[in-house]
Every structure is written in C-alpha cells, then in structure tokens.
Scaffold this motif. Sequence first.
Motif, PDB file in Angstrom:
ATOM      1  N   ASN A 169     -43.772  57.451  73.077  1.00  0.00           N
ATOM      2  CA  ASN A 169     -43.497  58.175  71.843  1.00  0.00           C
ATOM      3  C   ASN A 169     -43.908  59.627  72.000  1.00  0.00           C
ATOM      4  O   ASN A 169     -44.867  59.947  72.723  1.00  0.00           O
ATOM      5  N   VAL A 170     -43.176  60.487  71.332  1.00  0.00           N
ATOM      6  CA  VAL A 170     -43.449  61.922  71.376  1.00  0.00           C
ATOM      7  C   VAL A 170     -43.959  62.354  70.011  1.00  0.00           C
ATOM      8  O   VAL A 170     -43.332  62.068  68.983  1.00  0.00           O
ATOM      9  N   TYR A 171     -45.094  63.012  69.990  1.00  0.00           N
ATOM     10  CA  TYR A 171     -45.707  63.508  68.762  1.00  0.00           C
ATOM     11  C   TYR A 171     -45.825  65.020  68.836  1.00  0.00           C
ATOM     12  O   TYR A 171     -46.071  65.589  69.912  1.00  0.00           O
ATOM     13  N   LYS A 172     -45.681  65.640  67.692  1.00  0.00           N
ATOM     14  CA  LYS A 172     -45.785  67.088  67.608  1.00  0.00           C
ATOM     15  C   LYS A 172     -46.778  67.452  66.513  1.00  0.00           C
ATOM     16  O   LYS A 172     -46.724  66.913  65.405  1.00  0.00           O
ATOM     17  N   VAL A 173     -47.678  68.352  66.837  1.00  0.00           N
ATOM     18  CA  VAL A 173     -48.710  68.765  65.897  1.00  0.00           C
ATOM     19  C   VAL A 173     -48.100  69.702  64.866  1.00  0.00           C
ATOM     20  O   VAL A 173     -47.333  70.613  65.213  1.00  0.00           O
ATOM     21  N   ARG A 174     -48.425  69.464  63.613  1.00  0.00           N
ATOM     22  CA  ARG A 174     -47.975  70.327  62.529  1.00  0.00           C
ATOM     23  C   ARG A 174     -49.175  70.767  61.714  1.00  0.00           C
ATOM     24  O   ARG A 174     -50.020  69.958  61.343  1.00  0.00           O
ATOM     25  N   SER A 175     -49.219  72.044  61.479  1.00  0.00           N
ATOM     26  CA  SER A 175     -50.335  72.576  60.687  1.00  0.00           C
ATOM     27  C   SER A 175     -50.085  72.313  59.213  1.00  0.00           C
ATOM     28  O   SER A 175     -48.950  72.395  58.729  1.00  0.00           O
ATOM     29  N   GLN A 176     -51.124  71.985  58.499  1.00  0.00           N
ATOM     30  CA  GLN A 176     -51.041  71.697  57.076  1.00  0.00           C
ATOM     31  C   GLN A 176     -52.250  72.311  56.385  1.00  0.00           C
ATOM     32  O   GLN A 176     -53.389  72.133  56.839  1.00  0.00           O
ATOM     33  N   PRO A 177     -52.027  73.051  55.315  1.00  0.00           N
ATOM     34  CA  PRO A 177     -53.164  73.669  54.635  1.00  0.00           C
ATOM     35  C   PRO A 177     -54.093  72.612  54.059  1.00  0.00           C
ATOM     36  O   PRO A 177     -53.652  71.569  53.573  1.00  0.00           O
ATOM     37  N   HIS A 178     -55.357  72.896  54.139  1.00  0.00           N
ATOM     38  CA  HIS A 178     -56.374  71.983  53.638  1.00  0.00           C
ATOM     39  C   HIS A 178     -56.736  72.378  52.214  1.00  0.00           C
ATOM     40  O   HIS A 178     -57.175  73.507  51.953  1.00  0.00           O
ATOM     41  N   LEU A 179     -56.503  71.455  51.303  1.00  0.00           N
ATOM     42  CA  LEU A 179     -56.774  71.719  49.897  1.00  0.00           C
ATOM     43  C   LEU A 179     -58.199  71.274  49.578  1.00  0.00           C
ATOM     44  O   LEU A 179     -58.575  70.124  49.798  1.00  0.00           O
ATOM     45  N   VAL A 180     -58.970  72.201  49.075  1.00  0.00           N
ATOM     46  CA  VAL A 180     -60.348  71.910  48.702  1.00  0.00           C
ATOM     47  C   VAL A 180     -60.406  71.751  47.187  1.00  0.00           C
ATOM     48  O   VAL A 180     -60.091  72.682  46.436  1.00  0.00           O
ATOM     49  N   VAL A 181     -60.760  70.575  46.740  1.00  0.00           N
ATOM     50  CA  VAL A 181     -60.860  70.288  45.314  1.00  0.00           C
ATOM     51  C   VAL A 181     -62.328  70.313  44.924  1.00  0.00           C
ATOM     52  O   VAL A 181     -63.139  69.576  45.507  1.00  0.00           O
ATOM     53  N   PRO A 182     -62.699  71.143  44.004  1.00  0.00           N
ATOM     54  CA  PRO A 182     -64.115  71.175  43.606  1.00  0.00           C
ATOM     55  C   PRO A 182     -64.519  69.868  42.943  1.00  0.00           C
ATOM     56  O   PRO A 182     -63.702  69.175  42.331  1.00  0.00           O
ATOM     57  N   GLY A 183     -65.773  69.533  43.084  1.00  0.00           N
ATOM     58  CA  GLY A 183     -66.273  68.308  42.492  1.00  0.00           C
ATOM     59  C   GLY A 183     -66.247  68.345  40.975  1.00  0.00           C
ATOM     60  O   GLY A 183     -66.377  69.409  40.348  1.00  0.00           O
ATOM     61  N   MET A 184     -66.058  67.194  40.367  1.00  0.00           N
ATOM     62  CA  MET A 184     -66.005  67.112  38.913  1.00  0.00           C
ATOM     63  C   MET A 184     -67.416  67.180  38.343  1.00  0.00           C
ATOM     64  O   MET A 184     -68.359  66.585  38.881  1.00  0.00           O
ATOM     65  N   GLN A 185     -67.528  67.919  37.273  1.00  0.00           N
ATOM     66  CA  GLN A 185     -68.802  68.010  36.589  1.00  0.00           C
ATOM     67  C   GLN A 185     -68.927  66.845  35.618  1.00  0.00           C
ATOM     68  O   GLN A 185     -68.123  66.714  34.694  1.00  0.00           O
ATOM     69  N   PRO A 186     -69.904  65.965  35.808  1.00  0.00           N
ATOM     70  CA  PRO A 186     -70.023  64.819  34.905  1.00  0.00           C
ATOM     71  C   PRO A 186     -70.456  65.244  33.514  1.00  0.00           C
ATOM     72  O   PRO A 186     -71.148  66.246  33.327  1.00  0.00           O
ATOM     73  N   LEU A 187     -70.004  64.474  32.549  1.00  0.00           N
ATOM     74  CA  LEU A 187     -70.396  64.732  31.170  1.00  0.00           C
ATOM     75  C   LEU A 187     -71.854  64.331  30.960  1.00  0.00           C
ATOM     76  O   LEU A 187     -72.362  63.429  31.619  1.00  0.00           O
ATOM     77  N   PRO A 188     -72.547  65.009  30.070  1.00  0.00           N
ATOM     78  CA  PRO A 188     -73.958  64.674  29.850  1.00  0.00           C
ATOM     79  C   PRO A 188     -74.095  63.301  29.201  1.00  0.00           C
ATOM     80  O   PRO A 188     -73.250  62.866  28.427  1.00  0.00           O
ATOM     81  N   TRP A 189     -75.187  62.620  29.538  1.00  0.00           N
ATOM     82  CA  TRP A 189     -75.470  61.325  28.955  1.00  0.00           C
ATOM     83  C   TRP A 189     -75.905  61.478  27.502  1.00  0.00           C
ATOM     84  O   TRP A 189     -76.455  62.507  27.119  1.00  0.00           O
ATOM     85  N   GLY A 190     -75.635  60.446  26.723  1.00  0.00           N
ATOM     86  CA  GLY A 190     -76.011  60.472  25.323  1.00  0.00           C
ATOM     87  C   GLY A 190     -75.924  59.090  24.718  1.00  0.00           C
ATOM     88  O   GLY A 190     -75.558  58.112  25.387  1.00  0.00           O
ATOM     89  N   PRO A 191     -76.246  58.959  23.439  1.00  0.00           N
ATOM     90  CA  PRO A 191     -76.220  57.637  22.810  1.00  0.00           C
ATOM     91  C   PRO A 191     -74.802  57.117  22.577  1.00  0.00           C
ATOM     92  O   PRO A 191     -74.611  55.917  22.380  1.00  0.00           O
ATOM     93  N   ASN A 192     -73.810  57.992  22.557  1.00  0.00           N
ATOM     94  CA  ASN A 192     -72.431  57.590  22.283  1.00  0.00           C
ATOM     95  C   ASN A 192     -71.611  57.587  23.568  1.00  0.00           C
ATOM     96  O   ASN A 192     -71.980  58.210  24.568  1.00  0.00           O
ATOM     97  N   ALA A 193     -70.478  56.869  23.523  1.00  0.00           N
ATOM     98  CA  ALA A 193     -69.580  56.809  24.677  1.00  0.00           C
ATOM     99  C   ALA A 193     -68.958  58.178  24.922  1.00  0.00           C
ATOM    100  O   ALA A 193     -68.595  58.897  23.984  1.00  0.00           O
ATOM    101  N   ARG A 194     -68.832  58.525  26.206  1.00  0.00           N
ATOM    102  CA  ARG A 194     -68.298  59.846  26.559  1.00  0.00           C
ATOM    103  C   ARG A 194     -66.788  59.825  26.795  1.00  0.00           C
ATOM    104  O   ARG A 194     -66.115  60.827  26.582  1.00  0.00           O
ATOM    105  N   THR A 195     -66.264  58.715  27.254  1.00  0.00           N
ATOM    106  CA  THR A 195     -64.842  58.613  27.570  1.00  0.00           C
ATOM    107  C   THR A 195     -64.272  57.352  26.913  1.00  0.00           C
ATOM    108  O   THR A 195     -65.002  56.507  26.402  1.00  0.00           O
ATOM    109  N   ASP A 196     -62.934  57.251  26.964  1.00  0.00           N
ATOM    110  CA  ASP A 196     -62.280  56.055  26.426  1.00  0.00           C
ATOM    111  C   ASP A 196     -62.689  54.808  27.205  1.00  0.00           C
ATOM    112  O   ASP A 196     -62.843  53.720  26.632  1.00  0.00           O
ATOM    113  N   GLY A 197     -62.861  54.956  28.528  1.00  0.00           N
ATOM    114  CA  GLY A 197     -63.277  53.819  29.331  1.00  0.00           C
ATOM    115  C   GLY A 197     -64.662  53.324  28.944  1.00  0.00           C
ATOM    116  O   GLY A 197     -64.904  52.111  28.850  1.00  0.00           O
TER     117      GLY A 197
END
Length: 274
Positions: free
Chosen positions: A122-150
């Motif tokens: 088999n013949v393979y050829k290298v292809r460059s692909q931009p690397h997407l950096v996704v920043p980490g999600m900031q969690p919601l603060p804890w509390g007595p009530n539910a934060r999300t629908d889940g």
Amino acid sequence: KPGEAPAFTSPSVNEYGFNPHLQTLLSAPLPGVDGGVSMLNVNLDLAALVENPLVPDSGSYMSYAGSLTSPPCIDHTMWFVRRRIVLASNQQVQAFANALFSLTNNHGSYRDVVPWNRRPVNVYKVRSQPHLVVPGMQPLPWGPNARTDGELEAAKQAKLAFDNAQHTAYYGEDFAKRLRRADEAFARALRGSGPGPAVTGVSPEEERAIARRQVVRSLRTTILGAARDVQRAVDHAYREQATSVFKDVEGLHVEAQDLVKQLVPSVEKSPEPS
C-alpha cells in the motif's frame, strides 16, 4: 581496542550529503544496549523527519507486512519505506550502523532478503492538517440546586429511587409482622389453645400428645389430598389419551371404507321378472 565500538563523534556538518534533520538524532551517542536511553541536546522535529517540506514528494511511503530484523524476528510488523531516498553523509550513516551492530552483538540484521510471497503493498501519503486547540470548559460552580438539565433529571431520579426504597422497607416490615402473627397463630393451633388463653389443667405430656395427634391428622389429610389430586390428574390424562386413540381409529376406519369403495366397483342388481 579490538572488538570495542569506536568512540562517538558527532558527524561533521561540512561533509557532503549532510542532513540537518538526521543530525538532531545524532547530537548525542545512540543507545548501544537494549533498553538504553540517550538524551538529546536539541529539540527534535519529528514532522521534518517524516516529510521534508523542501523536498518534493518526500511524504510518500510504501507499506507492507514484514518482520523485525533482530531476534525474535517477529513477523507482526508493518514496514513503511519512503519512496524518495533521504540523503545523509557517510559519517551519519556510519553512526547509525555502529549503533545497530552494537545492539545486535555485531551481527547487524539477522534477516536475509525473503521472497515477496504475494504480499500486498500500500502507498500512503502524508497530509498536513491544522491542529485545532479547544480550550477547556469552565465548570459551573457547585451549589444546592441543579446546574444543568442532566443534573436536574438525575436529582429527580434519585428522589424517586429513595421513595421506592423507603416504600419497599415499609412493606417488608409489615410483611415480617404478618409472618410473625401467622407463626403465633399456627403455634396456638398446634397446642389446641385457640385464639384465647391456653386451657389450664393439662399436663405438658398431654399437651405434647395432643399436638402430635393434630400434626399427624394434618399430615394424613395433606397426603390424602395429594393422592386424590394425582389420581384425578392420571384419570384426566388417561381419558384424553383414550379419546385421542378412539378418534384416530375412527378416522382410519372412515379412510378404509373410502378406499374399499374406490377399489371394488359397485354391482348393480338386475331387475326381477314381473
């Protein structure tokens, strides 16, 4: 000294065919024993070793199933061979060769050239692909009530499970009380005391004799009832089988009559003289 590997010297940059990308691997002595480690003094750019952007078609590789070149020569290896030759100086090639012979006790490659054996390539050829950096999600603060629908749905399900468990515990407790009362009533029935207080004036020996007679009477009644049930079941099964056999015989009799009518022609009676 004879038999010893020559001392490591960094390849000269002035020699013909010098490859600066390979030189990053030769900035320090290569490992000479299995499991050895070498610390490089420069930053290693693996992308430049896989594909040199200054050389056209340097990222095209041929791949085929092969084996290792040193014992145990396992044949579960995929080889990737660059289709375009990589230039290197004599000193750079000699440095890699010295490391290979040192790792294999001066044997080099243990494998000779083997037949192709119709292996696909088999013949393979290298292809460059931009690397997407996704920043980490900031969690919601804890509390007595539910934060999300889940979390809200999870809280509802947890409340429902707690209520069901509590109801089950109440039901189990009530069931245990009923069993205890039933056991007490059964014990009183065996003693012949009834629901009221026990009859006085009866010795313990007489009370045990009465209890034994009651138990024997109860067991006799139970055994006779089971025997009658078995007898009824056998009679019912026998009647069903007899009825089935009678129907089968009757059907065979009808088929035999039809067969006789087809084989024997009917004889017409001649008219009597007047």
